[in-house]
Design a protein around this motif. Structure first.
Motif, PDB file in Angstrom:
ATOM      1  N   LEU A 124       2.452  -8.381   4.841  1.00  0.00           N
ATOM      2  CA  LEU A 124       1.464  -7.394   4.394  1.00  0.00           C
ATOM      3  C   LEU A 124       1.681  -7.035   2.922  1.00  0.00           C
ATOM      4  CD1 LEU A 124      -0.773  -5.276   4.753  1.00  0.00           C
ATOM      5  CD2 LEU A 124       0.942  -3.740   5.745  1.00  0.00           C
ATOM      6  N   LEU A 125       2.943  -6.798   2.583  1.00  0.00           N
ATOM      7  CA  LEU A 125       3.228  -6.410   1.193  1.00  0.00           C
ATOM      8  C   LEU A 125       2.813  -7.508   0.233  1.00  0.00           C
ATOM      9  CD1 LEU A 125       6.716  -4.696   1.669  1.00  0.00           C
ATOM     10  CD2 LEU A 125       4.506  -3.589   1.261  1.00  0.00           C
ATOM     11  N   GLN A 126       3.047  -8.751   0.653  1.00  0.00           N
ATOM     12  CA  GLN A 126       2.666  -9.882  -0.196  1.00  0.00           C
ATOM     13  C   GLN A 126       1.153  -9.921  -0.392  1.00  0.00           C
ATOM     14  OE1 GLN A 126       4.810 -12.011  -1.831  1.00  0.00           O
ATOM     15  NE2 GLN A 126       2.898 -12.592  -2.836  1.00  0.00           N
ATOM     16  N   LYS A 127       0.427  -9.711   0.708  1.00  0.00           N
ATOM     17  CA  LYS A 127      -1.039  -9.730   0.630  1.00  0.00           C
ATOM     18  C   LYS A 127      -1.560  -8.582  -0.226  1.00  0.00           C
ATOM     19  CE  LYS A 127      -2.838 -13.153   2.944  1.00  0.00           C
ATOM     20  NZ  LYS A 127      -2.308 -14.312   2.293  1.00  0.00           N
ATOM     21  N   LEU A 128      -0.948  -7.412  -0.053  1.00  0.00           N
ATOM     22  CA  LEU A 128      -1.378  -6.264  -0.853  1.00  0.00           C
ATOM     23  C   LEU A 128      -1.198  -6.578  -2.334  1.00  0.00           C
ATOM     24  CD1 LEU A 128       0.160  -3.372   1.273  1.00  0.00           C
ATOM     25  CD2 LEU A 128      -2.287  -3.776   0.913  1.00  0.00           C
ATOM     26  N   GLU A 129      -0.089  -7.240  -2.616  1.00  0.00           N
ATOM     27  CA  GLU A 129       0.177  -7.600  -4.007  1.00  0.00           C
ATOM     28  C   GLU A 129      -0.834  -8.622  -4.500  1.00  0.00           C
ATOM     29  OE1 GLU A 129       4.407  -8.435  -4.538  1.00  0.00           O
ATOM     30  OE2 GLU A 129       3.844  -9.559  -6.347  1.00  0.00           O
ATOM     31  N   ASP A 130      -1.083  -9.629  -3.647  1.00  0.00           N
ATOM     32  CA  ASP A 130      -2.050 -10.666  -4.028  1.00  0.00           C
ATOM     33  C   ASP A 130      -3.403 -10.065  -4.370  1.00  0.00           C
ATOM     34  OD1 ASP A 130      -0.060 -12.432  -3.434  1.00  0.00           O
ATOM     35  OD2 ASP A 130      -0.953 -13.167  -1.544  1.00  0.00           O
ATOM     36  N   TYR A 131      -3.790  -9.065  -3.606  1.00  0.00           N
ATOM     37  CA  TYR A 131      -5.110  -8.447  -3.823  1.00  0.00           C
ATOM     38  C   TYR A 131      -5.041  -7.258  -4.775  1.00  0.00           C
ATOM     39  CZ  TYR A 131      -7.542 -11.265  -0.327  1.00  0.00           C
ATOM     40  OH  TYR A 131      -8.127 -12.302   0.342  1.00  0.00           O
ATOM     41  N   ARG A 132      -3.855  -7.034  -5.303  1.00  0.00           N
ATOM     42  CA  ARG A 132      -3.617  -5.905  -6.227  1.00  0.00           C
ATOM     43  C   ARG A 132      -4.029  -4.561  -5.618  1.00  0.00           C
ATOM     44  NH1 ARG A 132      -2.179  -8.657 -10.638  1.00  0.00           N
ATOM     45  NH2 ARG A 132      -3.162 -10.693 -10.831  1.00  0.00           N
ATOM     46  N   TYR A 133      -3.745  -4.426  -4.377  1.00  0.00           N
ATOM     47  CA  TYR A 133      -3.938  -3.118  -3.739  1.00  0.00           C
ATOM     48  C   TYR A 133      -2.644  -2.343  -3.903  1.00  0.00           C
ATOM     49  CZ  TYR A 133      -8.123  -5.016  -1.444  1.00  0.00           C
ATOM     50  OH  TYR A 133      -9.343  -5.573  -1.179  1.00  0.00           O
ATOM     51  N   GLU A 134      -2.666  -1.324  -4.751  1.00  0.00           N
ATOM     52  CA  GLU A 134      -1.410  -0.680  -5.121  1.00  0.00           C
ATOM     53  C   GLU A 134      -1.389   0.808  -4.819  1.00  0.00           C
ATOM     54  OE1 GLU A 134      -1.604  -1.943  -9.107  1.00  0.00           O
ATOM     55  OE2 GLU A 134      -0.656  -3.881  -8.713  1.00  0.00           O
ATOM     56  N   GLN A 135      -2.364   1.283  -4.062  1.00  0.00           N
ATOM     57  CA  GLN A 135      -2.453   2.717  -3.822  1.00  0.00           C
ATOM     58  C   GLN A 135      -1.341   3.228  -2.912  1.00  0.00           C
ATOM     59  OE1 GLN A 135      -4.291   4.391  -5.558  1.00  0.00           O
ATOM     60  NE2 GLN A 135      -6.202   3.332  -6.028  1.00  0.00           N
ATOM     61  N   THR A 136      -0.941   4.453  -3.153  1.00  0.00           N
ATOM     62  CA  THR A 136       0.097   5.050  -2.318  1.00  0.00           C
ATOM     63  C   THR A 136      -0.531   5.877  -1.199  1.00  0.00           C
ATOM     64  OG1 THR A 136       0.152   7.066  -3.624  1.00  0.00           O
ATOM     65  CG2 THR A 136       1.642   5.283  -4.304  1.00  0.00           C
ATOM     66  N   TRP A 137       0.269   6.132  -0.190  1.00  0.00           N
ATOM     67  CA  TRP A 137      -0.192   6.936   0.940  1.00  0.00           C
ATOM     68  C   TRP A 137      -0.587   8.340   0.477  1.00  0.00           C
ATOM     69  CZ3 TRP A 137      -1.569   5.248   5.575  1.00  0.00           C
ATOM     70  CH2 TRP A 137      -1.839   6.196   6.576  1.00  0.00           C
ATOM     71  N   ALA A 138       0.134   8.854  -0.502  1.00  0.00           N
ATOM     72  CA  ALA A 138      -0.162  10.195  -1.019  1.00  0.00           C
ATOM     73  C   ALA A 138      -1.579  10.262  -1.581  1.00  0.00           C
ATOM     74  CB  ALA A 138       0.862  10.567  -2.090  1.00  0.00           C
ATOM     75  N   HIS A 139      -1.974   9.153  -2.192  1.00  0.00           N
ATOM     76  CA  HIS A 139      -3.305   9.075  -2.764  1.00  0.00           C
ATOM     77  C   HIS A 139      -4.376   9.232  -1.675  1.00  0.00           C
ATOM     78  CE1 HIS A 139      -6.789   6.802  -4.504  1.00  0.00           C
ATOM     79  NE2 HIS A 139      -6.477   7.586  -5.560  1.00  0.00           N
ATOM     80  N   LEU A 140      -4.120   8.569  -0.530  1.00  0.00           N
ATOM     81  CA  LEU A 140      -5.048   8.686   0.592  1.00  0.00           C
ATOM     82  C   LEU A 140      -5.116  10.133   1.084  1.00  0.00           C
ATOM     83  CD1 LEU A 140      -6.791   7.484   2.970  1.00  0.00           C
ATOM     84  CD2 LEU A 140      -4.646   7.205   4.198  1.00  0.00           C
ATOM     85  N   GLU A 141      -3.966  10.740   1.219  1.00  0.00           N
ATOM     86  CA  GLU A 141      -3.913  12.109   1.732  1.00  0.00           C
ATOM     87  C   GLU A 141      -4.695  13.055   0.816  1.00  0.00           C
ATOM     88  OE1 GLU A 141      -0.599  13.320   4.055  1.00  0.00           O
ATOM     89  OE2 GLU A 141      -1.629  11.675   5.093  1.00  0.00           O
ATOM     90  N   GLU A 142      -4.470  12.890  -0.480  1.00  0.00           N
ATOM     91  CA  GLU A 142      -5.185  13.718  -1.458  1.00  0.00           C
ATOM     92  C   GLU A 142      -6.703  13.544  -1.333  1.00  0.00           C
ATOM     93  OE1 GLU A 142      -4.010  12.904  -5.558  1.00  0.00           O
ATOM     94  OE2 GLU A 142      -1.922  13.135  -4.872  1.00  0.00           O
ATOM     95  N   ASN A 143      -7.117  12.274  -1.302  1.00  0.00           N
ATOM     96  CA  ASN A 143      -8.545  11.980  -1.218  1.00  0.00           C
ATOM     97  C   ASN A 143      -9.165  12.524   0.063  1.00  0.00           C
ATOM     98  OD1 ASN A 143      -8.764  10.830  -3.685  1.00  0.00           O
ATOM     99  ND2 ASN A 143      -8.811   8.709  -2.944  1.00  0.00           N
ATOM    100  N   LEU A 144      -8.370  12.396   1.169  1.00  0.00           N
ATOM    101  CA  LEU A 144      -8.866  12.923   2.435  1.00  0.00           C
ATOM    102  C   LEU A 144      -9.054  14.432   2.331  1.00  0.00           C
ATOM    103  CD1 LEU A 144      -6.791  10.864   5.029  1.00  0.00           C
ATOM    104  CD2 LEU A 144      -9.290  10.936   4.901  1.00  0.00           C
ATOM    105  N   LYS A 145      -8.039  15.049   1.773  1.00  0.00           N
ATOM    106  CA  LYS A 145      -8.073  16.506   1.651  1.00  0.00           C
ATOM    107  C   LYS A 145      -9.238  16.948   0.781  1.00  0.00           C
ATOM    108  CE  LYS A 145      -3.626  18.097   2.128  1.00  0.00           C
ATOM    109  NZ  LYS A 145      -2.349  18.243   1.450  1.00  0.00           N
ATOM    110  N   ALA A 146      -9.453  16.178  -0.278  1.00  0.00           N
ATOM    111  CA  ALA A 146     -10.515  16.522  -1.222  1.00  0.00           C
ATOM    112  C   ALA A 146     -11.897  16.133  -0.695  1.00  0.00           C
ATOM    113  CB  ALA A 146     -10.245  15.833  -2.561  1.00  0.00           C
ATOM    114  N   GLY A 147     -11.930  15.523   0.503  1.00  0.00           N
ATOM    115  CA  GLY A 147     -13.209  15.137   1.084  1.00  0.00           C
ATOM    116  C   GLY A 147     -13.834  13.944   0.413  1.00  0.00           C
ATOM    117  N   LYS A 148     -13.047  13.174  -0.304  1.00  0.00           N
ATOM    118  CA  LYS A 148     -13.603  12.025  -1.010  1.00  0.00           C
ATOM    119  C   LYS A 148     -13.752  10.803  -0.109  1.00  0.00           C
ATOM    120  CE  LYS A 148     -11.899  13.225  -5.610  1.00  0.00           C
ATOM    121  NZ  LYS A 148     -10.818  12.930  -6.557  1.00  0.00           N
TER     122      LYS A 148
END
Lengths: 426, 514, 157
Positions: free
Chosen positions: B367-391
């Motif tokens: 999974l980590l390799q694939k995330l890197e390949d696709y340049r998906y670099e977001q952190t879990w904290a980012h998701l939590e913030e966005n969820l909280k902010a209703g984004k």
């Protein structure tokens, strides 16, 4: 005639103490030995042809020669786990002459360049244990043990270890397991103890009598030692005689001594009116001899091997015609069943099986094929296991049923002993 | 290399190879119980006797190294006779309770007696009585009468786990395997002792009496219980999966696996599976087929705000599935709100020193390799913030196969149910919390590792292929299949055959007379 | 809960230092425990020793159950061990054991009713030339007759 080489001073009570022992030349041989090169001592023991007195009769000097020169610390262990039924010589030696053993061990330890030795004494021998422990302390106090012994630069420590009741610990690798604080189970060989023994370090295990004999060899030289005994079985040996003789006890005679002389001369023969029926010449593991064989036998490794028996530990059990061989075999089979360590399947199961078959015959519930079954089971217990206990159980079983078959057959057919019948009629 | 002849077959072996190993290399049969390649040599069963040319005395093959030019046989009459008697010695005190013994059908005594045995038992004396049905805790039951004292299990707890629970007490034919005062044998590798027990002395509580082994099929696979990726054998029939045992792989797990890993079969069986796709919310679910649900997602997808979609992925899937899922996401969503759901952060780096790793996912590395390949670099904290902010309005979750190892599962699902307007939940597991969410949800049942092909990368970076074996839940999709269908593509769902085989006690039922 | 006396603990600790491995101290430690626990070793003694010596219980239990000199059940004040092996059997060892059972009121063949004696029929004790013989606790008594054996046992304190 007894020839008292080892036991020369055993009749003197003071011989037990250090002072008494020294009075009769004790520790003088150690002084001599420490002035020799270790290899010289090994060579002398080899030349003397000393064979292990514990039971297997393996040449001591050759055993010592198996030690690898790999710089590892070496251990010397004295096997004082005397347990072979019929044997009680080591006990006497430790009780009467503990310093003789210590001196023998010191000379041997110097010869094989070991800095540490143990005397492993069977647990039941509390009295010998106390005596040996005290003697070791005396030897330390007198400077025969410890650092720089008698100014020779040779260091040696000695300790005594008490077993806790297991015949199998007389087997050298089982003894080492026990000394390591484990169950007394023989170790898989190879490696042999000389290469990997106590704590997987090179170790020599020798019997009490063997180690004591080293003193006489170094004292008088191999030539003098070979004055007694035969070409292939040199020296004297202590025989423990028990059973149906008038004067049982320990007798030191030259190897090659006629068995009948031991029984009839030294031991005073049988009870009046009794006939010799059989002799177990080397402890209960040795195949039994018939009276006729016993008349011809001499007490040396070769003659007894030729008769398909063995000298063993030198325990001579004399059996007269009042004994039922089925009964005696039952006693012996019970013993091996009780003592099998349980590691190897043929021995674990075979000893129990033999005990049960012979027990069934004894109870009058035997079948005729059981006699043959005893032979078959025994045959398949021999040469199949880690140690020789399995063989030790099988050999008497085979020899008893083969040499006294008619008695076994009578027992099976009639459900009772032929012998007791004979006695009742007489 | 050393050359030797085993029953006339010439083989070359490495220096230090024992004769018994050479027998295995030469493909020759040899009787043995105590020898196990993963344990020290005990040399106590005395069955692997061989005759070496030039040596009068028979030797045990397990403790004798091959020497160059050796000619070894176990076909001579002397050896055969010895082995026949050796087996009889093993059996004289054995209870011969095969009809009620769980080991029957895979028992060393049965198999080897058939091959090498005497066939004319001589024992007429009463057998030694020992302890039966000794309860060794939650996992294992011990029958000391069946035990042949090979000492494998004792050596295992002394040499492999170093936990020293088992010992052999007493001596001679009174010897008994046991724990001190019947203390439970609960270490996490304890069931390996059941595997290596050649007889029915140690049996697994989880498995015993549930199936006769001859009604089971076995196939190899990879354990998905943690990032070690132990090689395993799965035992199953049409009623489902029944047990898992390790398969030797020198690079990965050697001969062993942990007891927790053995439980993964339970998450493949129907009882713990999401059996049907569902659409709706708490109290208002509409059941449908998996494929139909995925297509319905595709249909709905057009109307969603792509900037308010995010993807949550666990390390439970194969490389191929990540690729398909990320392709789908890249083409159909396009943002980089892709988040790695780490199930147990605190213990993620743990290791028990043997096999079990804190990372309870089979493919975190992939999974980590694939995330890197696709340049998906977001952190879990980012998701939590966005969820909280209703984004974030819509969350696609590629969830757990084994919910046990996701301690925060319920809490997260509940939270998402409140924060989101749409949840697309992809998982093979039955998860109560998902049934109770308030937002509009698609639950799409996925296949487990047992039902699909895939590549997993273990903690070492070793790629291991896992193969489809059979279908347990007919309508389930692989994550790849779900991705293609959610993308609106025409895609043929590949279905492994549904399990078929003899029923339990088939013969009894058929004949009706037994 | 069983605990060794202060001297007992010191003894065990010394034995643990005495040999090359502390495991070697299991046998002497068990002797000490047996002595202080009234002649036998209970399971709780094993647990205690395991903690004191920091060795697995199973090692201690294996040793305890292997050797015959450790008693796994309570014994009387005097543990009478009569040799019944070959040489003793030939000289009345077994009959001696039977006789003692009768004379000392040992009905189950193990323990006298007053708890004073425990009788075991044992294998060779290395006293074959002086058969029959018995061992009472640590001490050997040899060249016995039925009468002398009974007298010896009755005269013990």
């Amino acid at each position: 005639m007894e020839v008292k080489v080892l036991t020369k001073h055993y009749d003197k009570p003071e011989y037990r103490s250090l002072e008494g022992y020294k009075k009769y030349g004790g520790y003088e041989v150690l002084k001599k030995a420490l002035g020799m090169k270790p290899e010289e001592i090994v060579a002398q023991v080899k030349e003397a042809g000393l064979r292990g007195r514990g039971g297997a009769g393996f040449p001591t000097g050759v055993k010592w020669g198996f030690l690898p020169n790999n710089g590892e610390p070496r251990y010397l262990v004295c096997n004082a786990d005397e347990g072979e039924p019929g044997t009680f010589k080591d006990r006497m030696m430790m009780e009467k002459a503990p310093h003789q053993l210590i001196e023998g061990m010191l000379i041997s330890a110097y010869a094989i360049q070991s800095k540490k030795s143990y005397i492993y004494i069977r647990g039941e021998y509390m009295e010998p244990y106390r005596i040996v422990e005290k003697a070791i302390q005396e030897a330390y106090d007198a400077g025969f043990l410890g650092k720089n012994i008698l100014g020779s630069g040779f260091d040696h420590d000695m300790d005594v270890y008490r077993g806790a009741g297991a015949y199998i610990c007389g087997e050298e690798t089982a003894l080492l397991s026990s000394l390591e604080g484990k169950k007394g189970q023989p170790k898989l060989k190879p490696p042999f103890p000389a290469v990997e023994g106590y704590l997987r370090k090179p170790t020599i295990v020798n019997n009490v009598e063997t180690l004591a004999a080293v003193v006489t060899i170094v004292k008088d030289g191999p030539k003098e030692y070979r004055k007694y005994g035969t070409e292939k079985s040199p020296g004297t040996k202590i025989f423990s005689v028990s059973g149906n003789v008038l004067k049982p006890g320990n007798y030191e005679v030259p190897l090659g001594y006629p068995l009948k002389d031991l029984i009839y001369n030294l031991c005073g023969g049988l009870k009046p009116g009794r006939q010799l029926k059989a002799v177990i010449p080397g402890g209960s593991s040795a195949p039994v001899l018939t009276a006729e064989e016993a008349e011809r036998a001499t007490l040396d490794y070769e003659c007894l091997a030729e008769m398909k028996s063995m000298l063993g530990s030198g325990a001579v059990i004399v059996i007269d015609d009042s004994n039922c061989m089925v009964d005696l075999l039952k006693v012996i089979m019970h013993f091996y069943h009780h003592e099998s360590c349980g590691q190897c399947t043929p021995c674990r199961e075979g000893t129990g099986w033999l005990d049960k078959i012979v027990g069934s015959i004894y109870k009058g519930e035997g079948r005729l094929q059981d006699i043959q079954l005893v032979e078959q089971v025994s045959k398949h217990m021999m040469g199949r296991t880690i140690c020789a206990l399995s063989d030790a159980a099988a050999m008497p079983a085979i020899s008893f049923v083969q040499k006294f078959r008619s008695e076994f057959e009578f027992y099976v057919r009639e459900g009772r002993s032929k012998v007791k019948e004979v006695i009742a009629n007489a | 290399m050393l050359k030797c002849k085993i029953n006339g077959v010439e083989v070359e072996v490495k220096e230090g190879t024992t004769i018994i190993e050479a027998f295995k290399i030469a493909g020759q049969k040899i009787a043995h119980y105590c020898w196990h390649p993963g344990l020290s040599v005990a040399g106590v069963c005395r069955l692997c006797m061989v005759e070496i040319k030039g040596q009068p005395r028979l030797q045990i093959a397990c403790n004798t190294p091959v020497q160059d030019g050796m000619e070894i046989t176990n076909q001579s009459e002397q050896v055969k006779e010895t082995v026949r008697w050796g087996l009889d010695f093993h059996l004289i005190n054995h209870p011969l309770d095969c009809p009620i013994c769980d080991q029957a059908g895979e028992c060393g005594l049965q198999d080897q007696y058939m091959e090498f045995g005497l066939y004319t038992p001589e024992m007429a004396e009463p057998k030694v009585k020992k302890h039966k049905v000794v309860d060794l805790g939650s996992k294992i039951v011990l029958d000391t009468e069946r035990c042949i004292l090979c000492s494998r299990c004792v050596r295992f707890t002394a040499e492999v786990t170093k936990t020293y629970e088992l010992g052999i007490f007493n001596r001679g034919d009174r010897s008994e395997i046991g724990t001190f005062e019947n203390k439970p044998l609960e270490n996490n590798y304890a069931l390996n002792t059941v595997d290596i027990c050649p007889v029915g002395a140690l049996t697994s509580k989880d498995f015993r009496f549930r199936q006769r082994v001859w009604y089971l099929q076995e196939r190899e696979s990879i354990c998905t219980g943690c990032s070690t990726g132990c090689n395993i054998k799965i035992y199953f029939n049409e009623e489902g999966l029944f047990r898992i045992r390790p398969v030797y792989n020198e690079k990965v797990n050697g001969y062993w696996m942990c007891d927790e890993g053995r439980n993964i079969y339970k998450f493949v069986n129907k009882e713990n599976r999401l059996l049907k796709a569902k659409k709706g919310r708490k109290g208002e679910w509409l059941e449908m087929e998996g494929g139909a649900a995925a297509k319905d997602v595709a249909h709905h997808f057009k109307s969603l705000d792509k900037e308010r979609i995010a993807l949550v992925v666990t390390g439970q899937f194969s490389n191929e599935e990540y690729e398909a899922l990320f392709q789908f996401y890249k083409k159909n969503v396009g943002n980089d709100f892709v988040y790695h759901w780490i199930n147990n952060k605190e213990s993620f780096e743990d290791f028990d020193g043997l096999l079990l790793r804190g990372d309870r996912n089979p493919n975190t590395k992939g999974l980590l390799q694939k995330l890197e390949d696709y340049r998906y670099e977001q952190t879990w904290a980012h998701l939590e913030e966005n969820l909280k902010a209703g984004k974030i309005e819509t969350l696609i979750v590629a969830g757990p196969e084994n919910p046990l190892w996701f301690p925060d599962l319920k809490e997260k699902v509940q939270q998402w149910g409140i924060q989101l307007s749409h949840l697309i939940w992809l998982s093979s597991a039955k998860v109560q919390a998902v049934d109770e969410v308030e937002c509009l949800t698609w639950q799409i049942p996925l296949k487990t590792f047992f039902e699909k092909d895939g590549t997993y990368v273990n903690y070492q970076g070793l790629e291991q292929k896992s193969h489809r074996i059979a279908t347990i839940v007919p309508g389930a999709l692989s994550l790849s299949e779900a991705a293609h269908l959610m993308a609106g593509e025409e895609y043929k769902v590949d279905m492994a055959p549904i399990l078929k085989g003899p029923k339990k006690n088939y013969y009894v039922h058929r004949r009706g007379y037994l | 809960m069983f605990e060794l006396s202060k001297e007992g603990v010191e003894f065990v600790k010394k034995e643990m230092q005495r040999y090359e491995t502390k495991r070697s101290a299991i046998i002497p430690a068990l002797y000490k425990v047996q002595e202080e626990n009234g002649g036998w070793v209970s399971p709780e003694c094993v647990t205690y020793l395991s903690q004191l010596m920091d060795l697995p219980e199973v090692w201690i239990n294996e040793v305890l159950n292997f050797y015959t000199m450790f008693n796994k059940e309570p014994v009387g004040k005097y543990h009478v061990q009569v040799c019944c092996n070959v040489s003793c059997a030939m000289n009345g060892g077994r009959e001696l054991a039977d006789h003692l059972c009768k004379e000392l009121n040992i009905k189950d063949g193990r323990h006298s009713e007053d708890g004073r004696y425990t009788l075991s029929r044992v294998e060779c004790l290395g006293s074959c030339g002086t058969a029959p013989m018995m061992q009472v606790n640590d001490k050997y008594y040899e060249n016995l007759t039925k009468e002398s054996a009974v007298q010896i046992l009755k005269e013990l304190p």
